[in-house]
Write an enzyme that holds these catalytic residues in place. Structure first.
Site, PDB file in Angstrom:
ATOM      1  N   SER A 122       0.840  -1.191   0.000  1.00  0.00           N
ATOM      2  CA  SER A 122       0.000   0.000   0.000  1.00  0.00           C
ATOM      3  C   SER A 122       0.875   1.241   0.000  1.00  0.00           C
ATOM      4  CB  SER A 122      -0.900   0.020   1.242  1.00  0.00           C
ATOM      5  OG  SER A 122      -1.494   1.283   1.442  1.00  0.00           O
ATOM      6  N   TYR A 168      -0.733  -0.096  10.650  1.00  0.00           N
ATOM      7  CA  TYR A 168      -1.070  -0.490   9.280  1.00  0.00           C
ATOM      8  C   TYR A 168       0.089  -0.191   8.340  1.00  0.00           C
ATOM      9  CZ  TYR A 168      -3.302  -0.477   4.696  1.00  0.00           C
ATOM     10  OH  TYR A 168      -3.602  -0.727   3.379  1.00  0.00           O
TER      11      TYR A 168
END
Length: 323
Positions: A159, A185
């Protein structure tokens, strides 16, 4: 730094869809495993792979829900698996290996984002355990089937979240730092990128190449732990509260977001190339700042090796698994 980490200049754009990058590709006779293949980007990828003639296996926590989501797709199977449960991963892999099939494509799409703090049964921070450790264990368990394919690819969903600093190899579980859901994350997504680097170094001698992918900023079930106020602050919503679709600024729908995943899995121009981070259906440039590209630390072979060593320790796996 991997000398292959530079754009190829493909004809694709942020607006390109997964079906478009796969035109002319035939996956008949190939077997694909897609984690997270029952929703979002994984579902779109599974749909496209099925349409290209592949046999697609989707490991899922909720088998019944996955079967409903995948109903109507040809040559798709669903099996139970929970990424934070090593025994569940082993059971899925053992079942696959017992079938005698080779594995041509392993797409590691499942994941969680920005969750409240939780830990797996071994005390590992939940986002890192799910997004990285679970997929590491699964890849290790399926390694014989990947080798048997002769040529195979592993696509790891990273990501642009990796652009956020704070990857800390000495505190992966947030036992010393205050827990921050976005930092956790981001750390797991940096780990995904580094995993592809180290995995490719081991797989290339067996014809196995690995890639990490930024699919785009896409709102879906993955964002369920992010409040509407946070999403609005990120500029992710239209005035009416619906997701903003603006591919030129990285805000994509699922077909656009799955394009780079499918491109990494199928692109002929990637033959002989691996261990690279990709976005917008091309290899990304290395960028030390800004909103695009891959950060140098997420493509650093030395850091990738250090994470690999620590991951072996945390999972109890051995280097021999990848021989």
């Amino acid at each position: 730094m991997n000398p292959m980490q530079k754009p190829l200049g493909t004809p694709f754009t942020p607006f390109t869809t997964a079906e478009e990058v796969a035109r002319g590709i035939d996956l008949s006779g190939k077997t694909v495993v897609v984690t997270g293949g029952a929703s979002g980007l994984g579902l779109e990828s599974a749909r496209v792979f099925s349409g290209l003639g592949a046999r697609v296996i989707v490991p899922a926590r909720n088998v019944d829900a996955a079967r409903r989501a995948l109903a109507g797709l040809a040559r798709v199977e669903v099996a139970g698996m929970e990424l934070t449960d090593p025994a569940s991963i082993r059971a899925f892999a053992e079942g696959f290996l017992a079938s005698g099939r080779s594995l041509h494509l392993l797409v590691l799409s499942a994941g969680i984002m920005a969750t409240p703090l939780f830990r797996d049964a071994e005390g590992r921070e939940g986002q890192f355990a799910t997004n990285h450790l679970g997929h590491f264990r699964l890849t290790a368990a399926l390694w014989p089937a990947l080798k048997a394919a002769g040529t195979a690819r592993v696509v790891v969903l990273s990501s642009r979240g990796h652009l956020l600093p704070g990857f800390d190899l000495t505190d992966l579980d947030f036992t010393r730092r205050p827990y921050d859901k976005i930092a956790a994350y981001a750390q797991s997504k940096t780990a995904n990128a580094l995993f592809a680097v180290a995995l490719d170094a081991r797989g290339r001698q067996h014809g196995i190449r690995a890639y990490s992918v930024h699919p785009g900023s896409i709102l879906g079930n993955l964002a369920r732990h992010i409040s509407p106020e946070e999403l609005e602050a990120y500029g992710a919503l239209n005035p009416d509260g619906t997701p903003l679709i603006d591919p030129a600024n990285d805000k994509k729908n699922f077909p656009q977001g799955a394009a780079t995943m499918v491109w990494c899995a199928t692109a002929p121009e990637l033959e002989g190339i691996g261990g690279v981070y990709c976005e917008d259906s091309d290899i990304a440039p290395v960028e030390a700042e800004g909103r695009f590209g891959v950060r140098p630390y997420a493509a650093d072979p030395d850091l990738a090796e250090a994470l690999w060593t620590e991951t072996l320790r945390l999972t109890g796996e051995t280097s021999a698994r990848f021989m």
